[in-house]
Scaffold this active site. Structure first.
Site, PDB file in Angstrom:
ATOM      1  N   ASP A  95       0.840  -1.203   0.000  1.00  0.00           N
ATOM      2  CA  ASP A  95       0.000   0.000   0.000  1.00  0.00           C
ATOM      3  C   ASP A  95       0.872   1.249   0.000  1.00  0.00           C
ATOM      4  O   ASP A  95       1.763   1.402   0.846  1.00  0.00           O
ATOM      5  CB  ASP A  95      -0.916   0.007   1.230  1.00  0.00           C
ATOM      6  CG  ASP A  95      -2.050  -1.005   1.110  1.00  0.00           C
ATOM      7  OD1 ASP A  95      -2.217  -1.592   0.022  1.00  0.00           O
ATOM      8  OD2 ASP A  95      -2.772  -1.200   2.110  1.00  0.00           O
TER       9      ASP A  95
ATOM     10  N   GLY B 281     -20.499   0.967   6.971  1.00  0.00           N
ATOM     11  CA  GLY B 281     -19.651   2.070   7.414  1.00  0.00           C
ATOM     12  C   GLY B 281     -20.011   2.486   8.826  1.00  0.00           C
ATOM     13  O   GLY B 281     -20.186   1.639   9.705  1.00  0.00           O
ATOM     14  N   GLU B 282     -20.165   3.800   9.031  1.00  0.00           N
ATOM     15  CA  GLU B 282     -20.422   4.265  10.402  1.00  0.00           C
ATOM     16  C   GLU B 282     -21.795   3.840  10.919  1.00  0.00           C
ATOM     17  O   GLU B 282     -22.063   3.942  12.124  1.00  0.00           O
ATOM     18  CB  GLU B 282     -20.235   5.786  10.532  1.00  0.00           C
ATOM     19  CG  GLU B 282     -20.572   6.581   9.311  1.00  0.00           C
ATOM     20  CD  GLU B 282     -20.256   8.057   9.484  1.00  0.00           C
ATOM     21  OE1 GLU B 282     -21.166   8.873   9.252  1.00  0.00           O
ATOM     22  OE2 GLU B 282     -19.100   8.368   9.839  1.00  0.00           O
TER      23      GLU B 282
ATOM     24  N   GLY C   9     -13.126  -2.484   6.240  1.00  0.00           N
ATOM     25  CA  GLY C   9     -13.936  -3.625   5.792  1.00  0.00           C
ATOM     26  C   GLY C   9     -13.178  -4.936   5.979  1.00  0.00           C
ATOM     27  O   GLY C   9     -13.756  -5.971   6.319  1.00  0.00           O
ATOM     28  N   ASP C  10     -11.872  -4.901   5.786  1.00  0.00           N
ATOM     29  CA  ASP C  10     -11.059  -6.113   5.954  1.00  0.00           C
ATOM     30  C   ASP C  10     -10.970  -6.495   7.438  1.00  0.00           C
ATOM     31  O   ASP C  10     -10.974  -7.688   7.773  1.00  0.00           O
ATOM     32  CB  ASP C  10      -9.658  -5.898   5.390  1.00  0.00           C
ATOM     33  CG  ASP C  10      -9.694  -5.525   3.919  1.00  0.00           C
ATOM     34  OD1 ASP C  10     -10.625  -5.969   3.223  1.00  0.00           O
ATOM     35  OD2 ASP C  10      -8.809  -4.772   3.478  1.00  0.00           O
TER      36      ASP C  10
ATOM     37  N   ASP D 253      -8.681   7.254   9.344  1.00  0.00           N
ATOM     38  CA  ASP D 253      -8.387   6.615   8.053  1.00  0.00           C
ATOM     39  C   ASP D 253      -9.256   5.369   7.949  1.00  0.00           C
ATOM     40  O   ASP D 253      -9.133   4.454   8.772  1.00  0.00           O
ATOM     41  CB  ASP D 253      -6.893   6.253   8.012  1.00  0.00           C
ATOM     42  CG  ASP D 253      -6.449   5.627   6.698  1.00  0.00           C
ATOM     43  OD1 ASP D 253      -7.318   5.320   5.849  1.00  0.00           O
ATOM     44  OD2 ASP D 253      -5.232   5.439   6.517  1.00  0.00           O
TER      45      ASP D 253
HETATM   46  O1  RIB Z   1      -9.275  -2.801   1.683  1.00  0.00           O
HETATM   47  C1  RIB Z   1      -8.077  -2.084   1.705  1.00  0.00           C
HETATM   48  C2  RIB Z   1      -7.096  -2.727   0.788  1.00  0.00           C
HETATM   49  O2  RIB Z   1      -7.572  -2.644  -0.539  1.00  0.00           O
HETATM   50  C3  RIB Z   1      -5.738  -2.091   0.761  1.00  0.00           C
HETATM   51  O3  RIB Z   1      -4.851  -2.677   1.663  1.00  0.00           O
HETATM   52  C4  RIB Z   1      -5.312  -2.226  -0.695  1.00  0.00           C
HETATM   53  O4  RIB Z   1      -4.136  -2.958  -0.861  1.00  0.00           O
HETATM   54  C5  RIB Z   1      -6.487  -2.867  -1.409  1.00  0.00           C
HETATM   55  O5  RIB Z   1      -6.347  -4.223  -1.523  1.00  0.00           O
END
Ligand code: RIB
Length: 314
Positions: free
Chosen positions: A20, A226-227, A256-257, A251
């Site tokens: 990233d 989201g929020e 989501g991850d 940030d």
């Molecule tokens: O969801 C965020 C991610 O999306 C980032 O880390 C970027 O690499 C993309 O995969």
């Protein structure tokens, strides 16, 4: 907070790793315009890797299935995952560049991401299926859309054969191949990705629409909002909505991850879906208070406290 008696399970993530490249900027430049940004951070990302890291930070045994390039980023990525204690024996190397993701983040935390998949697209269905079949113990397999869908189809088929639960995070938004949808136990889109899945507008604020979406999709559905938190519709056809705590947003990249990794951790640990939803929301909300992707995820005592809170029903 008293530590809950949770026995962590085994999670495999078949998906992307990216480097990233994050620019924090006062605003997004107009076409043809150059502006001066606030700061730049390079970090480890990729939706697959981020989800693996979140599940691992909560205590799951995690294996990553991925392909990196034969550049410096590939080795750094492998070392980063190993540093978290993630099994990288199924992280393969292919000639060419690793995945990268230029990201812009504005002062309100909004992010814009471009993914250049590189070696992420070199993982083969055969490698993915063999990796999933090869993990000694496996409870949950997660996939996303930053690798070709046919690879995830092969991985999920292998997961189903051994009785593991499959979770698809259909991000970045795209239509889903019917054979992949048929191999999903849970699908976790955000609002934009839900519209892609259903081929048009879907109103996640409307319970009846969500119920209709679940029936159409044919597996468990969780929409991240989201929020506003998230909404879950499981096999009992009841919509469970939970709000997110109010936090100061720095940030939103990777939130989501964090949700998906935490949700997968909970299912792998045998926790119920309401607890999984609470934990997912808590980890995502916590992550947006810090900059970066994996760097923003709760860890150590903070992760344990969020788990204890989710298990207590709060
Ligand atoms: O969801 C965020 C991610 O999306 C980032 O880390 C970027 O690499 C993309 O995969």
């Amino acid at each position: 907070m008293v530590a809950p008696r949770v026995t962590p399970g085994h999670v495999a993530v078949v998906g992307s790793t990216n480097l990233d490249l994050i620019a924090y900027t006062p605003r997004i430049p107009e076409p043809g315009e150059t502006i001066i940004g606030d700061r730049f951070v390079m970090g480890f990302g990729g939706k697959g890797a981020n989800q693996a890291v979140m599940a691992r930070l909560l205590g799951a045994a995690v294996g990553m299935v991925n392909c990196v390039g034969d550049d410096a980023y590939g080795e750094l990525t492998r070392a980063n995952l190993s540093g978290f204690g993630i099994d990288v024996s199924h992280v393969y190397t292919a000639p060419g560049p690793s995945g990268v993701a230029p990201i812009w983040v504005e002062p309100d935390g909004t992010n814009r991401i471009i993914v250049i998949p590189g070696a992420n697209h070199r993982l083969t269905p055969g490698q993915a299926a063999a990796a999933i079949a090869g993990f000694p113990t496996l409870d949950v397999v997660i996939g996303q859309f930053e690798i070709p869908q046919e690879v995830t189809v092969a991985a999920f088929a292998a997961a189903r054969e051994r009785g593991a639960t499959t979770i698809l995070n259909p991000a970045p938004g795209a239509g889903v191949a019917p054979e992949l949808l048929g191999a999903c136990d849970w699908i976790i889109p955000n609002q934009v990705e839900l519209a892609h899945l259903l081929d048009g507008e879907a109103d996640p604020a409307d319970d009846a629409a969500l119920l209709g979406a679940r029936r159409r999709i044919g597996c468990g559905l969780v929409v991240t909002l989201g929020e506003a938190g998230a909404a879950l519709v499981g096999s009992d056809d009841r919509v469970l909505r939970l709000a997110a705590p109010r936090v100061a947003v720095t940030d939103t990249t990777g939130a989501g991850d964090a949700f998906v990794g935490a949700f997968a951790f909970a299912l792998a640990a045998g926790l119920d879906t309401a607890t999984a939803l609470r934990l997912g929301i808590a980890c995502a909300a916590d992550s947006v208070t810090r900059p970066g992707t994996q760097t923003s995820f709760p860890r150590g005592d903070r992760a344990a406290a969020l788990l204890a809170q989710a298990c207590s029903g709060a």
